[in-house]
Every structure is written in structure tokens, then in C-alpha cells.
Write a protein that holds these residues in place. Sequence first.
Motif, PDB file in Angstrom:
ATOM      1  N   ASP A   1       8.508   0.433  -8.916  1.00 23.55           N
ATOM      2  CA  ASP A   1       8.243   0.989  -7.592  1.00 23.55           C
ATOM      3  C   ASP A   1       6.882   1.681  -7.571  1.00 23.55           C
ATOM      4  OD1 ASP A   1       8.306   2.049  -5.105  1.00 23.55           O
ATOM      5  OD2 ASP A   1       9.863   3.532  -5.501  1.00 23.55           O
TER       6      ASP A   1
ATOM      7  N   GLY B   1       6.440   1.756   2.564  1.00 28.62           N
ATOM      8  CA  GLY B   1       7.910   1.791   2.612  1.00 28.62           C
ATOM      9  C   GLY B   1       8.597   1.282   1.360  1.00 28.62           C
ATOM     10  N   LYS B   2       7.869   1.180   0.250  1.00 28.12           N
ATOM     11  CA  LYS B   2       8.460   0.614  -0.983  1.00 28.12           C
ATOM     12  C   LYS B   2       9.611   1.479  -1.509  1.00 28.12           C
ATOM     13  CE  LYS B   2       4.544   0.854  -3.109  1.00 28.12           C
ATOM     14  NZ  LYS B   2       3.739   1.502  -2.035  1.00 28.12           N
TER      15      LYS B   2
ATOM     16  N   VAL C   1      -1.944  10.235   0.036  1.00 24.09           N
ATOM     17  CA  VAL C   1      -2.922   9.384  -0.659  1.00 24.09           C
ATOM     18  C   VAL C   1      -4.157   9.297   0.245  1.00 24.09           C
ATOM     19  CG1 VAL C   1      -3.286   7.042  -1.572  1.00 24.09           C
ATOM     20  CG2 VAL C   1      -1.004   8.104  -1.683  1.00 24.09           C
TER      21      VAL C   1
ATOM     22  N   ALA D   1       0.840  -1.207   0.000  1.00 20.85           N
ATOM     23  CA  ALA D   1       0.000   0.000   0.000  1.00 20.85           C
ATOM     24  C   ALA D   1       0.870   1.251   0.000  1.00 20.85           C
ATOM     25  CB  ALA D   1      -0.883  -0.012   1.246  1.00 20.85           C
TER      26      ALA D   1
ATOM     27  N   LYS E   1       1.723  14.695  -1.875  1.00 22.40           N
ATOM     28  CA  LYS E   1       2.082  13.286  -1.980  1.00 22.40           C
ATOM     29  C   LYS E   1       1.179  12.393  -1.115  1.00 22.40           C
ATOM     30  CE  LYS E   1       6.192  10.606  -2.905  1.00 22.40           C
ATOM     31  NZ  LYS E   1       5.531   9.352  -2.630  1.00 22.40           N
TER      32      LYS E   1
ATOM     33  N   GLY F   1       2.664   4.261   1.345  1.00 23.85           N
ATOM     34  CA  GLY F   1       3.198   4.511   2.687  1.00 23.85           C
ATOM     35  C   GLY F   1       3.746   3.261   3.357  1.00 23.85           C
TER      36      GLY F   1
ATOM     37  N   ARG G   1       2.138   7.403   8.322  1.00 25.14           N
ATOM     38  CA  ARG G   1       3.279   7.887   7.521  1.00 25.14           C
ATOM     39  C   ARG G   1       2.883   8.959   6.520  1.00 25.14           C
ATOM     40  NH1 ARG G   1       5.994   2.063   6.413  1.00 25.14           N
ATOM     41  NH2 ARG G   1       6.827   1.711   8.495  1.00 25.14           N
TER      42      ARG G   1
HETATM   43  N1  LIG Z   1      10.310   1.335   8.389  1.00 32.12           N
HETATM   44  C1  LIG Z   1      10.085   2.657   8.402  1.00 32.12           C
HETATM   45  N2  LIG Z   1      10.364   3.372   9.488  1.00 32.12           N
HETATM   46  C2  LIG Z   1      10.146   4.690   9.513  1.00 32.12           C
HETATM   47  N3  LIG Z   1       9.650   5.397   8.472  1.00 32.12           N
HETATM   48  C3  LIG Z   1       9.357   4.727   7.380  1.00 32.12           C
HETATM   49  C4  LIG Z   1       9.557   3.320   7.266  1.00 32.12           C
HETATM   50  N4  LIG Z   1       9.180   2.931   6.039  1.00 32.12           N
HETATM   51  C5  LIG Z   1       8.776   4.049   5.401  1.00 32.12           C
HETATM   52  N5  LIG Z   1       8.885   5.108   6.205  1.00 32.12           N
HETATM   53  C6  LIG Z   1       8.570   6.489   5.876  1.00 32.12           C
HETATM   54  O1  LIG Z   1       7.199   6.545   5.479  1.00 32.12           O
HETATM   55  C7  LIG Z   1       7.044   7.405   4.359  1.00 32.12           C
HETATM   56  C8  LIG Z   1       6.459   6.596   3.203  1.00 32.12           C
HETATM   57  O2  LIG Z   1       7.419   5.637   2.766  1.00 32.12           O
HETATM   58  P1  LIG Z   1       7.635   5.367   1.225  1.00 32.12           P
HETATM   59  O3  LIG Z   1       7.632   6.645   0.467  1.00 32.12           O
HETATM   60  O4  LIG Z   1       8.800   4.466   1.079  1.00 32.12           O
HETATM   61  O5  LIG Z   1       6.284   4.591   0.923  1.00 32.12           O
HETATM   62  P2  LIG Z   1       5.788   3.970  -0.440  1.00 32.12           P
HETATM   63  O6  LIG Z   1       5.385   2.573  -0.138  1.00 32.12           O
HETATM   64  O7  LIG Z   1       6.797   4.171  -1.501  1.00 32.12           O
HETATM   65  O8  LIG Z   1       4.487   4.840  -0.730  1.00 32.12           O
HETATM   66  P3  LIG Z   1       3.866   5.254  -2.162  1.00 32.12           P
HETATM   67  O9  LIG Z   1       3.201   4.034  -2.708  1.00 32.12           O
HETATM   68  O10 LIG Z   1       2.842   6.317  -1.826  1.00 32.12           O
HETATM   69  O11 LIG Z   1       4.964   5.762  -3.023  1.00 32.12           O
HETATM   70  C9  LIG Z   1       8.429   7.962   4.029  1.00 32.12           C
HETATM   71  O12 LIG Z   1       8.586   9.205   4.676  1.00 32.12           O
HETATM   72  C10 LIG Z   1       9.359   6.932   4.640  1.00 32.12           C
HETATM   73  O13 LIG Z   1      10.619   7.457   4.980  1.00 32.12           O
END
Ligand SMILES: Nc1ncnc2c1ncn2[C@@H]1O[C@H](COP(=O)(O)OP(=O)(O)OP(=O)(O)O)[C@@H](O)[C@H]1O
Length: 288
Positions: A87, A30-31, A135, A26, A133, A28, A125
Motif C-alpha cells: 500500500d 484512495g489506495k 504530500v 498518487a 500526512k 490521496g 483530499r
Molecule cells: N472515493 C472517495 N470518496 C471520498 N473520499 C475519499 C475517496 N477516496 C479516498 N478518500 C479520502 O481521501 C483521503 C486520502 O485517501 P487515502 O488515504 O486512501 O489515499 P492514499 O492513496 O492511500 O494516499 P497516500 O499515498 O498518501 O497514502 C482519505 O481521507 C480518504 O478517506
Amino acid sequence: MRSQSDSILAPLSLPDGPFLLAMVGAAGSGKSRVARAFPPDWRLELDNYRWQATGSPGDQTATPIASVVFRELLEARLTRNLPVLADSTNSERGVRAYLTQRARHWRMPTVAIVFRVPVQECLARQETRTKAKQVPPDAISRQADGVPTPDQLIDEGFDHAYYADELDLLGLLLCRAATADPDPLADVRCTFGEDLAAVFAWHSEREHGFAAGTFAVAGREITVRWIDDGDPYDHHWQARLNEACTDGCPGPLWVKVTDAADLQSVYLGGAPDEPWCDGCHSHGLAVS
Ligand SMILES: Nc1ncnc2c1ncn2[C@@H]1O[C@H](COP(=O)(O)OP(=O)(O)OP(=O)(O)O)[C@@H](O)[C@H]1O
Ligand SMILES: [Mg+2]
């Protein structure tokens, strides 16, 4: 449990040759954070293309054009037998089917990394993100509900599928960071930002014993030097002022600068700190 050094030496069991890697999770979850463990040219990210089309990564009106760019780049890399990392949420089965189908067409193995993060965490997050950004919560809940298990992804046609926390992705990121070429502009980037670093060059000669360089754009420039007198708490940047000290002391004047705003102030004729003269300083005097 593996020791830290073991995990850095053997970060992941991934195919030896190129492969298509799909992040699944989903918004947020962390991908994109984890994607940094892989080289940047591998990473195809819809947010990035939406941002380029509209100035806003979350602007869904740009999803059609972003998808076209994504597919073109995916194809360009697969055609060249280059690894590629999708991604995106990849939360819809049809989207994943497209990825596995294109990879199979080019005989590229496929790997999926699944992010199982409680939906409350994904929502929390969002708070740390810019409005552009974020969602909508209902979309995140839908995506989180639809995240398949690795076994389901294997059934869908992926060659390998893992939960992210089963893999040593930090070890992989460390491996990449530790073997990257050192960045000669790291301090410039860190103090003045990416764009100014792009127009900076170190001088081959030192300025009064200190490493110096110039920011130059189309005939305009500003010179700075890095003062490091051995005191770890007192190293800093100085920018050269356009004027010299006084009639009696024609030494160049420098002024401490701590960021791009200070540099701009110097460029516009200001002095964000007490000017400093090399001539007077050789007698232990600061110039006011
Ligand atoms: N394990 C973690 N611990 C702390 N913060 C985290 C962790 N994983 C992700 N985050 C933080 O949460 C936010 C969202 O993470 P990220 O951008 O990687 O999500 P995403 O899955 O790529 O979301 P999207 O699909 O919207 O692009 C970022 O600010 C990231 O640094
Ligand atoms: Mg992302």
C-alpha cells in the motif's frame, strides 16, 4: 449492470491462492481506503513505518528506514507463501520492478490495482488530512502523471492489472466485514476509545441487572455499566463513584458518562452528571 447482491457474492476475480497485490496511484487517490477491503496483516504501508520511526507519517527523512522495514516484512510474508499488499504509491517503475521480481522469486502471482483519480481530487483530499500526512502538490502531480495503465503494468510483468473502479471493492469489503467475528467491545471502543477498550473486561455477573465491566490498569480500576432500559433513545453508560449514597441509604452511586473525559473526571473524584443511587432509584428517586 450487476445487481448489488450479485456483486457481493462475486466481488473480484483474484487468484485463488496467495498473491502479491500492489496499489498504484498518487497520494490521496484512495489506495489505503480501498486496502481496507483486505485483511490488515496483508497490508504493508510505508506511512505507517515512517510514523513509527518519527511520529509523523509524511516525514520523508524516515523513508530509508521505512523502506528497510517494508522490504523485510515483504520478504517475511513471501517466504511463508502469505498474501501481501503493497500500500504505497508504487509510482516509480523501479519500485514496481522490485515487487514483481521478489514475487517471481517466490512464485507468487502479482496483481496491480490502478487508481485513476483526477489530480485536483487528490489535492483536495489532502485538505482533509493532518499536516503531518499532507504530500506536497508538485509531488502529487508528478505521481499522478506517472500512473501507468493496466496494460502497461502487464507489460512490466504483473500477472493481472485492473483499474480500481472496474472491481467491486466495496463488495469485497462488505464480505470481509460481514464475516468478521462480532466485536464484544464495540460499544466500549466507540464510547471510550481504542486504548481504554484494551484494558476493559465485562463482568460475568450483572450489576443490578445491567451488564457491567471494569477498566483496570496495574491495580487501579473503574467500574462502569451499560444502562439499557429498552428505550432506544435512552441507553447510556454509568460509572460507579467511590462513595456510597448516605447513611440512610448505603446504595452504590453511579453517574452518567459519555466519553473518556467523563470517565477521567470520575476517576479524579468528580461527577460529570447528577449521581444516581440504585437504592433510591428503586423508589423512583434520583440523588443529588
Ligand atoms: N472515493 C472517495 N470518496 C471520498 N473520499 C475519499 C475517496 N477516496 C479516498 N478518500 C479520502 O481521501 C483521503 C486520502 O485517501 P487515502 O488515504 O486512501 O489515499 P492514499 O492513496 O492511500 O494516499 P497516500 O499515498 O498518501 O497514502 C482519505 O481521507 C480518504 O478517506
Ligand atoms: Mg495511503
